[in-house]
Design a protein around this motif. Structure first.
Motif, mmCIF file in Angstrom:
data_model
loop_
_atom_site.group_PDB
_atom_site.id
_atom_site.type_symbol
_atom_site.label_atom_id
_atom_site.label_comp_id
_atom_site.label_asym_id
_atom_site.label_seq_id
_atom_site.Cartn_x
_atom_site.Cartn_y
_atom_site.Cartn_z
ATOM 1 N N ALA B 92 -37.959 -25.534 -65.203
ATOM 2 C CA ALA B 92 -38.981 -26.560 -64.964
ATOM 3 C C ALA B 92 -39.075 -26.890 -63.470
ATOM 4 N N LEU B 93 -37.922 -27.013 -62.805
ATOM 5 C CA LEU B 93 -37.951 -27.338 -61.370
ATOM 6 C C LEU B 93 -38.608 -26.221 -60.567
ATOM 7 N N LEU B 94 -38.185 -24.982 -60.832
ATOM 8 C CA LEU B 94 -38.727 -23.851 -60.078
ATOM 9 C C LEU B 94 -40.224 -23.700 -60.299
ATOM 10 N N ALA B 95 -40.634 -23.746 -61.554
ATOM 11 C CA ALA B 95 -42.054 -23.568 -61.853
ATOM 12 C C ALA B 95 -42.873 -24.686 -61.221
ATOM 13 N N ALA B 96 -42.360 -25.923 -61.300
ATOM 14 C CA ALA B 96 -43.108 -27.048 -60.742
ATOM 15 C C ALA B 96 -43.212 -26.917 -59.220
ATOM 16 N N ALA B 97 -42.108 -26.495 -58.567
ATOM 17 C CA ALA B 97 -42.136 -26.353 -57.111
ATOM 18 C C ALA B 97 -43.112 -25.247 -56.696
ATOM 19 N N LEU B 98 -43.008 -24.102 -57.370
ATOM 20 C CA LEU B 98 -43.905 -22.989 -57.044
ATOM 21 C C LEU B 98 -45.363 -23.359 -57.275
ATOM 22 N N LEU B 99 -45.612 -24.029 -58.411
ATOM 23 C CA LEU B 99 -46.992 -24.411 -58.710
ATOM 24 C C LEU B 99 -47.524 -25.392 -57.674
ATOM 25 N N SER B 100 -46.669 -26.337 -57.225
ATOM 26 C CA SER B 100 -47.126 -27.294 -56.219
ATOM 27 C C SER B 100 -47.525 -26.564 -54.943
ATOM 28 N N LEU B 101 -46.685 -25.610 -54.543
ATOM 29 C CA LEU B 101 -46.955 -24.864 -53.315
ATOM 30 C C LEU B 101 -48.241 -24.045 -53.432
ATOM 31 N N LEU B 102 -48.297 -23.211 -54.489
ATOM 32 C CA LEU B 102 -49.440 -22.308 -54.616
ATOM 33 C C LEU B 102 -50.735 -23.078 -54.866
ATOM 34 N N ALA B 103 -50.630 -24.163 -55.641
ATOM 35 C CA ALA B 103 -51.837 -24.938 -55.930
ATOM 36 C C ALA B 103 -52.334 -25.659 -54.684
ATOM 37 N N SER B 104 -51.403 -26.056 -53.791
ATOM 38 C CA SER B 104 -51.850 -26.682 -52.547
ATOM 39 C C SER B 104 -52.625 -25.680 -51.701
ATOM 40 N N LEU B 105 -52.054 -24.492 -51.575
ATOM 41 C CA LEU B 105 -52.710 -23.461 -50.751
ATOM 42 C C LEU B 105 -54.094 -23.115 -51.301
ATOM 43 N N ALA B 106 -54.124 -22.712 -52.572
ATOM 44 C CA ALA B 106 -55.397 -22.287 -53.139
ATOM 45 C C ALA B 106 -56.353 -23.463 -53.255
ATOM 46 N N GLY B 107 -55.820 -24.628 -53.600
ATOM 47 C CA GLY B 107 -56.670 -25.811 -53.727
ATOM 48 C C GLY B 107 -57.329 -26.153 -52.399
ATOM 49 N N TYR B 108 -56.560 -26.010 -51.325
ATOM 50 C CA TYR B 108 -57.108 -26.271 -49.991
ATOM 51 C C TYR B 108 -58.236 -25.286 -49.680
ATOM 52 N N ALA B 109 -57.994 -24.012 -49.977
ATOM 53 C CA ALA B 109 -59.018 -23.004 -49.698
ATOM 54 C C ALA B 109 -60.313 -23.334 -50.446
ATOM 55 N N PHE B 110 -60.172 -23.678 -51.727
ATOM 56 C CA PHE B 110 -61.383 -23.954 -52.509
ATOM 57 C C PHE B 110 -62.047 -25.259 -52.090
ATOM 58 N N ALA B 111 -61.247 -26.209 -51.610
ATOM 59 C CA ALA B 111 -61.820 -27.508 -51.273
ATOM 60 C C ALA B 111 -62.468 -27.504 -49.889
ATOM 61 N N ARG B 112 -61.864 -26.766 -48.935
ATOM 62 C CA ARG B 112 -62.272 -26.962 -47.551
ATOM 63 C C ARG B 112 -62.787 -25.723 -46.816
ATOM 64 N N LEU B 113 -62.453 -24.557 -47.295
ATOM 65 C CA LEU B 113 -62.788 -23.368 -46.507
ATOM 66 C C LEU B 113 -64.010 -22.655 -47.084
ATOM 67 N N ASN B 114 -64.759 -22.037 -46.160
ATOM 68 C CA ASN B 114 -65.899 -21.234 -46.595
ATOM 69 C C ASN B 114 -65.512 -19.771 -46.583
ATOM 70 N N PHE B 115 -65.729 -19.124 -47.687
ATOM 71 C CA PHE B 115 -65.474 -17.682 -47.689
ATOM 72 C C PHE B 115 -66.362 -17.020 -48.731
ATOM 73 N N ARG B 116 -66.588 -15.746 -48.503
ATOM 74 C CA ARG B 116 -67.444 -15.018 -49.434
ATOM 75 C C ARG B 116 -66.795 -14.956 -50.819
ATOM 76 N N GLY B 117 -67.564 -15.146 -51.857
ATOM 77 C CA GLY B 117 -67.049 -15.057 -53.214
ATOM 78 C C GLY B 117 -66.361 -16.324 -53.678
ATOM 79 N N ARG B 118 -66.514 -17.390 -52.911
ATOM 80 C CA ARG B 118 -65.816 -18.622 -53.237
ATOM 81 C C ARG B 118 -66.182 -19.136 -54.634
ATOM 82 N N SER B 119 -67.471 -19.327 -54.924
ATOM 83 C CA SER B 119 -67.842 -19.878 -56.234
ATOM 84 C C SER B 119 -67.482 -18.909 -57.348
ATOM 85 N N PHE B 120 -67.665 -17.622 -57.070
ATOM 86 C CA PHE B 120 -67.346 -16.637 -58.106
ATOM 87 C C PHE B 120 -65.863 -16.691 -58.458
ATOM 88 N N LEU B 121 -65.006 -16.682 -57.434
ATOM 89 C CA LEU B 121 -63.560 -16.720 -57.682
ATOM 90 C C LEU B 121 -63.150 -18.025 -58.360
#
Lengths: 300, 290
Positions: B92-121
């Motif tokens: 539970a600790l490992l999965a929660a830590a990994l999910l927090s990290l990866l979700a922050s990264l990807a969440g940031y990209a989807f929330a703030r960055l412009n890139f091709r294929g954004r809506s599709f992905l």
């Protein structure tokens, strides 16, 4: 130039999640679907043997199988018992918590606990409560003189389905409560006041003002709970399934997910099991699709 | 008028009491069972709703002694329980830590960055939110076997991360979207990289969201049963819920011992309900379909 570095950053940021999803979700989902078009069964072909493409025969076989439809029917029965009970209890709880009174925060916390617990433990808990020899329900009802002797509550198949539904309601009602409470609190108070001033009685206010405004939240809760209950597994496993440690799985509460588990992990009928999984998906997909659209529209 | 008010109040308090009783009654009974002596618990008709001689013996038994209550393998219950607690905590600790990290990264990209294929992905990811693991399970099992990840904690963690990611990325994305843009832009103008801005400016503001993702992920993994049931088969990786299900197994169930084990399983969820409710409820509600 600026845009390109931004794009690179973005792709780098979503890469780990993307790889995981492609590798562990999309790829196995698609190959499971393809497996459903074969007769794969290690018990027949051996571990090294290869399966044959048989088209839609697994689907035809499943759709023509009495056992499949019997389990769908059992699942629908559970859903039909769970949804009204859960929504009524959830609504009542939400209306209680929507009042101002001392101990409100405590009651809210207490009411959320069942939802936080592992569903597997909830099933176990109810099987102990309903125990025919020493269970709490027997003890309580006997002490209140409501029964004259101890009952075996899980004796009949229909009783088993009923108690599965009760345990599921206990596990899930706080979800309905939370959703409906949020909706209740967003109803503008002046609308309700106006109706009261106009002389409407509490029941009338509820029927013609509060309830219509609650309807969207009601729909959401129902859609979600339909999917959740249709895929019920843990609670049945520990309450009535009796399939632990390789024993025979109780046929009377074999809901669709339990059936699917049995087909795949007991009978090793991988092809058929894949087809059953996708049929279950299709059966609950209509509702799931609505949910995705909702999330998508709120997020993008 | 006063009479009807009195009646209304009485009905209200009765309803509130009924709600408390219904929610807490079963939990209370398990706790009582776990601290009752065998003799009291198995009295017929039962009348010891408050144990006369409360005892911790059941906890001691279940965590120290032998094969009385076991069904899985041929291991004593204590060994199974210890490994279950250890595995569940680690996973539970490992999965929660990994999910927090990866979700922050990807969440940031989807929330703030412009890139091709954004809506599709984004759409391809959201499509997976309500997808039950069932539809990929069989091929997934074969894949995990080939990779040698069956019955490993790493394998389970990877599965929990992969199947949780869509929801948590979506959640993080909404939290990050809600943070003000201007401080982030100030940091960028000062020469910070995007990742640095995320770490030093955006995440601190979105901290409640991050905490919520971590806690909900922890709770989800802790409570999970089906995935560990299928992908584990020994004390190497079996989670606490799976261990509990083994106890229910064959022959007689020793309810007082089972209750003690169940209470142990219930501790983290109850702590979440008591102290972290405001972080957990929203995330759990949104993840309901999984």
């Amino acid at each position: 130039m600026r845009i390109r570095s931004e794009e690179r950053t973005a792709y780098l940021a979503i890469l780990p999640v993307g790889l995981l999803l492609v590798f562990f979700v999309y790829y196995p989902a698609i190959s499971t679907f393809l497996l459903g078009l074969t007769d794969a069964n290690p018990r027949v072909q051996g571990l090294e043997g290869s399966a044959h493409f048989i088209g839609l025969r697994n689907y035809v076989q499943t759709l023509g199988s009495g056992e499949f439809w019997a389990s769908v029917w059992r699942t629908v029965l559970i859903v039909l018992m769970v949804l009204p009970l859960e929504l009524v209890i959830g609504l009542a709880a939400a209306m209680i918590l929507n009042e101002q009174f001392r101990g409100r925060a405590v009651l809210r916390t207490i009411a959320i606990v069942p939802w936080m617990l592992p569903p597997l433990v909830n099933g176990f808990m109810w099987s102990w409560i309903l125990n025919g020899d020493y269970g709490a329900l027997n003890g309580l009802l006997y002490q209140l003189h409501l029964i004259t002797g101890y009952h075996h509550w899980l004796a009949s198949p229909s009783a088993q389905l009923f108690w599965v539904a009760v345990a599921q309601v206990w596990t899930r009602f706080p979800f309905a409560m939370v959703v409906l409470l949020a909706a209740l609190q967003s109803i503008p108070q002046d609308v309700v006041e106006a109706a009261r001033v106009d002389g409407a009685r509490p029941a009338q206010v509820f029927r013609s003002v509060t309830f219509p405004l609650l309807l969207p939240a009601f729909t959401v809760a129902m859609a979600v709970e339909f999917i959740v209950t249709f895929q019920i597994f843990d609670v049945i496993w520990s309450l009535t399934a009796g399939g632990a440690a390789g024993q025979v799985i109780n046929p009377f509460t074999k809901a669709v997910m339990i059936l699917n588990y049995e087909v795949v992990f007991r009978n090793l009928d991988l092809g058929l099991g894949s087809a059953v999984a996708y049929l279950i998906l299709v059966l609950s997909m209509g509702v799931g699709y609505v949910f995705v659209r909702m999330l998508y529209e709120r997020g993008a | 008028m006063t009479l009807s008010r009195f009646l209304r109040r009485t009905v209200f308090w009765l309803a509130a009491a009924a709600l408390a009783l219904w929610s807490l009654g079963p939990v209370y009974w398990i706790v009582v069972s776990s601290i009752s002596t065998r003799i009291e618990l198995y009295t017929v008709p039962y009348k010891h709703w408050i144990p006369q001689s409360p005892t911790l013996q059941n906890y001691i038994d279940v965590f120290t002694t032998g094969p009385k209550y076991r069904a899985g393998g041929f291991l004593p219950s204590a060994t199974l329980l210890y490994s279950g607690v250890r595995n569940s905590v680690i996973e539970a600790l490992l999965a929660a830590a990994l999910l927090s990290l990866l979700a922050s990264l990807a969440g940031y990209a989807f929330a703030r960055l412009n890139f091709r294929g954004r809506s599709f992905l984004f759409f391809m990811m959201l499509l997976l939110v309500p997808l039950p693991i069932w539809v990929s399970l069989i091929a997934l099992f074969q894949l995990m076997s080939v990779l040698g990840l069956i019955d490993t904690k790493l394998g389970l963690v990877l599965l929990f991360v992969a199947y949780g990611a869509p929801l948590y990325v979506w959640l993080m994305q909404t939290y990050i979207r809600a943070t003000p843009r201007d401080i982030e832009e100030a940091a960028l103008i000062d020469g910070a990289s995007r990742f640095r801005a995320l770490r030093t400016v955006v995440l601190p503001v979105a901290l409640p969201g991050l905490v919520s993702v971590f806690l909900v992920a922890f709770l989800t993994v802790w409570n999970a049963f089906l995935i560990p049931l299928i992908f584990t088969n020994s004390e190497n990786a079996q989670s606490l819920t799976v261990v509990l299900s083994l106890f229910i197994g064959q022959y007689e169930v020793a309810w007082e011992a089972m209750s003690a084990a169940a209470v142990v399983t219930m501790i983290p969820p109850v702590v979440m309900a008591l102290f972290f409710q405001r972080y957990v409820v929203r995330g759990l509600a949104l993840g309901a379909v999984q």
